[in-house]
Design a protein around this motif. Structure first.
Motif, mmCIF file in Angstrom:
data_model
loop_
_atom_site.group_PDB
_atom_site.id
_atom_site.type_symbol
_atom_site.label_atom_id
_atom_site.label_comp_id
_atom_site.label_asym_id
_atom_site.label_seq_id
_atom_site.Cartn_x
_atom_site.Cartn_y
_atom_site.Cartn_z
ATOM 1 N N VAL A 31 26.102 5.923 56.881
ATOM 2 C CA VAL A 31 25.866 6.761 57.964
ATOM 3 C C VAL A 31 24.618 6.387 58.596
ATOM 4 O O VAL A 31 24.334 6.467 59.799
ATOM 5 C CB VAL A 31 26.035 8.291 57.496
ATOM 6 N N ARG B 165 29.405 14.058 57.102
ATOM 7 C CA ARG B 165 28.083 13.642 57.554
ATOM 8 C C ARG B 165 27.945 13.143 58.987
ATOM 9 O O ARG B 165 27.069 13.462 59.729
ATOM 10 C CB ARG B 165 27.806 12.405 56.794
ATOM 11 N N THR C 60 28.375 5.809 51.470
ATOM 12 C CA THR C 60 28.676 6.746 52.751
ATOM 13 C C THR C 60 27.247 7.023 53.289
ATOM 14 O O THR C 60 27.226 6.805 54.443
ATOM 15 C CB THR C 60 29.397 7.881 52.129
ATOM 16 N N LEU D 196 32.331 11.680 54.303
ATOM 17 C CA LEU D 196 31.908 11.026 55.421
ATOM 18 C C LEU D 196 32.113 11.408 56.659
ATOM 19 O O LEU D 196 31.038 11.373 57.426
ATOM 20 C CB LEU D 196 32.825 9.377 55.262
#
Lengths: 437, 566
Positions: free
Chosen positions: A269, A338, A265, A335
């Motif tokens: 990101v 973020r 993740t 996720l």
């Protein structure tokens, strides 16, 4: 000031902090005025149950009581779509998942490509360093096999996912160019002349071969051309400050899923934030997913069994399924958290990213046809979308009225900015207008 | 309610995903990629798609040009540079979708492939030294030259670049370079403007070139077989070397090719035999067994510690040592026949397997030991029995599918569409077999499970980690089985199954198919029948496995190639 200088300037101050910290507070690097559209397709092995169904309470979408509960903070940015129809079975569900081209039974190869991520990547072209990023939680020995691969090129070649966050990171953020630079010529000049010569050589050999004979060599030539265009157009590695690399996973046969999912993740990101790619697939396992999710409170060592078997094999199939899916939700929540923490334009990175939770199999209430969530049917499919502000409805539940799943893929493709895409997959010909904002 | 219940869904139902991974190889085997072959209810359930009827004329299956496998690239890098490449480890993994990592139909090329090769080429550049260059070509033997620089040196040292074209680059290309190819490389050298820079450019190009990375086999048209091409000297040499050593041809093989020795069957046989006795061949053939029998998934074994407290990493390592030693000894030292791989009443074990095998007196060294009567051949190795099990119990289905796919090469027919897979409630107090019989008793299940289950049921005398047992779930195990697909009406227990398979023509054909597929890096079909027949006949005549393996190099298929029709 050019865009690149701006980007370098923006990134210049940050140094090697933990992945999260170095990027988390910063704005996304893509052009803030008109952020590009991104998409993350989450491959969720197995089926969904009645516990995947949210409710609308006084105009607000609610995940209370479902295994989606961890996603509550993002309900306002969510769109639940039910009653799609597709092709049943692991092979059908797996192969049509992002291609819309179900394979034959017994075969985990779709009838055709490309998958939607590859389609979008081709349209984005060489604007980003990577065409796509494919991540998976599947164990290493599955990588590259049909049951793991969810992404396929237009020529139908498999695009295996990355099972190592470290490797994904290295690809996104290559360490300082390893090329020696002998005096007189720049690295780029030398690299370019080798690439030019290679491209001529591949083209020369390919010209002597029939189209079916040179399928790999053609793909190779295409990739070399892209490499050259990227070399010319772009993106020096300085485009974005390199965050700290995640540690190499220990046991690749059975990676620590809890660590891997976070590492993946963070890398994902960072990739979007730095505009290194605009489209990604993230598979929570290979077809059928086994886990093992052998930690408290999930404690399901063999998820595939749970989703298949009745009470002889698990005392509480619905509960076991619920706990695994709840864990999935918690990871998706991380996720989203973020993505949503990164300001971009007038919103956040999440607003400019379509995050699509797409199950491998269908929607199958445990109360239907038996006592357990063991269905392989895809006559009813439910999906859950996040982000996509301005192009998808949010805070809503839509009954797709048995529209074909391939139409959903078509809708995604058009919404991502390609309205000239008129069909997708075997049966995607009518976009699902009710989903659009 | 519609459901497509594929055979692998059947397997999945019962077999679960670990097998989906482990058997992932076999699953893709049932049809050609990209060409769906929907099952029909009337098709014969399970018949071989290759028949050795003796009337098929010589030909070869069509296949595209293949790429070197990642393993072959890694070995070639070592041969060419003396170093180990980490760039190779970043390549997308080769698929085992068709059992072997070098089968073209499972190969792909994506961005990471090309980037991986680029990093590999840069690593080779980093490894460059004067001493190394000197070993590549005598014309490069000038010490200290790399450290110096400048256009003058580039001109003075040009003979080194020229020397590399007929030495190092030739090893990489596995054939002499044409004058055009030489000109391309020299142009790169000249373009760099320095000695070191120029040599680096040559290295970069060669290690990313199609002639290195792909097995290019243009050949010459075979007049008597339209669409088929006879391979040239260096193409034969390359096939020989890749077959036995996964490496570019060595100097002796290149010399044999250059002098036309490989145009005679005896010349090919002599080189094949020479290569077969090199250490690299033992390693390659280990790779063959590992992939054929899916032993590559043994390291992934993680049985449920509650159900199988005696299993640990040491046991797993012992299983791996057993397989490695068994197949190595059988192939070389014992000159075993294929049948004896199934009949062997001995194995190779150390103390790590003592508990599992019920053996005493074993030490830390792997040694040859006699087997109890319940075990015979590799089919009763703990590794095979464990990788075809669930984590917490046996899987009659996985075991049945393993025999059908890996040992008999029988394509499992596709089950009918629109099957509802909701399973009935099962009594957890029954044995695995009884639970399974109940689960699959309905007629639609029997279309595939009727072929699969009786095989797996018959080996229920071994538990999920391959330990002998007489009871399951507190009840006596029933080990009566059969192999309906090839007309074995009954057998009792795993040892009996293994012995019953030992001399079956279906097993001989299947072995020949797997070996040809491995050897040529492509799928086989009916057009390979004469070549397969040559191998099967040899084996049937009682010849050793290694003779059968070597015989591939004398077949029509080995010396010819057919590109796919467009």
């Amino acid at each position: 000031m050019t865009r690149r200088e701006l980007l370098q300037g923006t990134a210049g101050a940050a140094i090697s902090l933990p992945l999260l910290a170095s990027l988390g507070e910063k704005r996304a690097l893509a052009d803030a005025a008109s952020p590009p559209k991104r998409a993350i397709f989450l491959y969720m092995p197995q089926n969904e149950t009645e516990d995947f169904t949210p409710t609308m309470a006084s105009g607000a979408l609610s995940f209370a009581g479902t295994y989606l509960a961890a996603l509550a903070p993002y309900a306002a940015k969510a769109l639940h779509v039910s009653n799609l129809t597709g092709t049943s079975g692991h092979e059908g569900g797996h192969t049509e998942w992002l291609t819309g081209w179900p394979g034959s039974t017994g075969n985990f190869t779709p009838a055709k490509g490309p998958s939607l991520d590859q389609y979008i990547a081709n349209r984005v072209g060489t604007a980003t360093r990577l065409p796509t990023l494919g991540l998976t939680l599947a164990p290493s020995y599955m990588l590259g096999n049909g049951g793991e691969v969810v992404s396929w090129t237009a020529q139908g070649l498999p695009v295996p996912s990355l099972g190592s966050a470290h490797q994904a990171f290295t690809q996104l953020f290559p360490s300082a160019n390893v090329m020696n630079a002998p005096t007189g010529k720049t690295q780029q000049q030398l690299q370019k002349s080798v690439l030019d010569a290679l491209i001529s050589d591949y083209a020369r050999i390919n010209a002597t071969l029939g189209a079916s004979d040179r399928v790999l060599l053609d793909a190779h030539l295409t990739q070399l051309r892209q490499l050259e265009m990227r070399l010319a157009s772009s993106p020096s590695p300085a485009m974005c400050t390199t965050p700290a690399a995640p540690a190499e996973s220990g046991n690749m046969y059975y990676p620590d899923l809890r660590k891997l999912v976070r590492d993946h993740t963070d890398v994902l990101v960072a990739a979007l934030q730095c505009d290194l790619t605009r489209v990604a697939t993230f598979a929570f396992g290979a077809t059928g997913s086994e886990g093992p999710y052998d930690w408290d409170p999930v404690k399901v060592s063999y998820f595939h069994e749970v989703a298949h078997r009745d009470k002889a094999y698990t005392q509480d199939p619905r509960g076991d399924h619920f706990r695994v899916r709840s864990w999935y939700s918690q990871q998706v929540a991380y996720l989203l958290q973020r993505l949503d923490s990164i300001p971009e334009g007038t919103g956040t990175l999440l607003d400019h990213t379509l995050v699509a939770w797409l199950p491998e199999l269908g929607y199958y209430p445990t109360t239907e046809g038996g006592s357990s969530p063991n269905s392989h049917l895809r006559d009813k499919i439910s999906v859950l979308l996040f982000g996509g502000s301005g192009y998808f409805k949010r805070n809503a539940m839509i009954d797709a009225g048995q529209s074909h799943y391939h139409n959903l893929l078509l809708t995604f493709g058009q919404a991502m900015g390609y309205p000239d895409l008129k069909t997708f997959g075997a049966q995607g010909s009518t976009p699902i207008a009710s989903l659009l904002a | 309610v519609g459901a497509a219940l594929a055979i692998s869904a059947c397997v999945g139902t019962i077999g679960g995903t670990k097998s989906d991974g482990a058997q992932g190889s076999a699953q893709d085997d049932t049809s050609t990629p990209g060409s769906p072959t929907p099952g029909t209810a009337t098709a014969p359930l399970i018949t071989s798609d290759i028949v050795l009827d003796g009337t098929t004329p010589d030909s070869v299956a069509q296949a595209p040009m293949r790429r070197l496998s990642n393993t072959e690239v890694a070995i070639a890098f070592q041969v060419l540079t003396g170093g180990t490449s980490t760039g190779v480890t970043t390549l997308p993994p080769d698929s085992f979708g068709y059992a072997f990592d070098r089968v073209v139909q499972g190969q792909t090329v994506i961005d990471r492939t090309v980037q991986g090769f680029q990093s590999m080429a840069e690593e080779a550049v980093q490894l460059l030294t004067d001493d190394k260059l000197a070993t590549w070509s005598p014309a490069c033997a000038v010490s200290g030259a790399l450290a110096m620089d400048g256009p003058d040196l580039a001109t003075a040292r040009r003979p080194c670049a020229e020397g590399l074209l007929t030495t190092w680059a030739q090893t990489a290309y596995r054939r002499p370079l044409s004058s055009d190819e030489q000109a391309t490389l020299l142009a790169l050298y000249d373009g760099a403007g320095t000695y070191r820079g120029g040599v680096e450019q040559i290295i970069r190009f060669v290690l990313q070139s199609p002639s290195f990375l792909y097995v290019l086999e243009p050949g010459t048209p075979d007049a008597s077989h339209p669409g088929v091409f006879a391979l040239g000297d260096f193409e034969i040499a390359t096939r020989l070397s890749l077959l036995f050593c996964e490496t570019p041809p060595d100097a002796a093989l290149m010399t044999a090719a250059a002098s036309g020795q490989l145009r005679q069957p005896a010349g090919i046989a002599a080189q094949a035999e020479r290569l077969f006795n090199l250490p690299c061949a033992r390693k390659t053939i280990q790779h063959f067994y590992d992939q054929w029998l899916n032993l590559i998934s043994v390291p992934a074994l993680t049985p449920d510690p509650v159900k199988f407290p005696s299993f640990n990493a040491e046991v797993r390592a012992g299983m791996q040592r057993e397989d490695e030693m068994f197949f190595d000894e059988m192939t070389w030292t014992n000159r075993s026949t294929l049948g004896n791989l199934f009949r062997a009443d001995f194995t190779y074990a150390d103390q790590s397997l003592a508990g599992l095998y019920g053996l005493t007196g074993l030490g830390g060294t792997t040694e040859k030991v006699g087997l109890p009567s319940a075990r015979r051949g590799f089919l009763t190795h703990a590794s095979i029995l464990a990788i075809t099990s669930h984590t917490d119990r046996t899987s009659p289905v996985r075991r049945g599918v393993f025999v059908l796919r890996n040992l008999l090469c029988l394509p499992l027919a596709n089950p009918p569409q629109n099957v509802n897979v909701n399973l009935p409630p099962i009594d957890p107090k029954l044995t695995e077999r009884q639970q399974f019989e109940a689960l699959t008793e309905r007629s639609f299940c029997q279309t595939c499970h009727g072929e699969i289950n009786p095989i797996g049921f018959g080996v229920e005398d071994f538990d999920g980690i391959g330990m002998y047992r007489t009871t399951d779930n507190g009840l006596p195990v029933d080990t009566s089985g059969s192999v309906p697909a090839i007309g074995i009406p009954s057998f009792d227990g795993a040892a009996a199954l293994s012995v019953a398979l030992a001399d079956r023509p279906e097993v001989e054909l299947c072995f020949a198919r797997k070996w040809l597929r491995f050897g040529l890096g492509r799928l086989e079909d009916q057009r390979d029948a004469t070549s397969l027949r040559a191998l099967v006949d040899l084996g049937r005549g009682g010849r050793a496995l290694q003779d059968v393996m070597l015989a591939l190099t004398g077949t029509y298929a080995f010396a010819h190639r057919a590109p796919p029709a467009n």
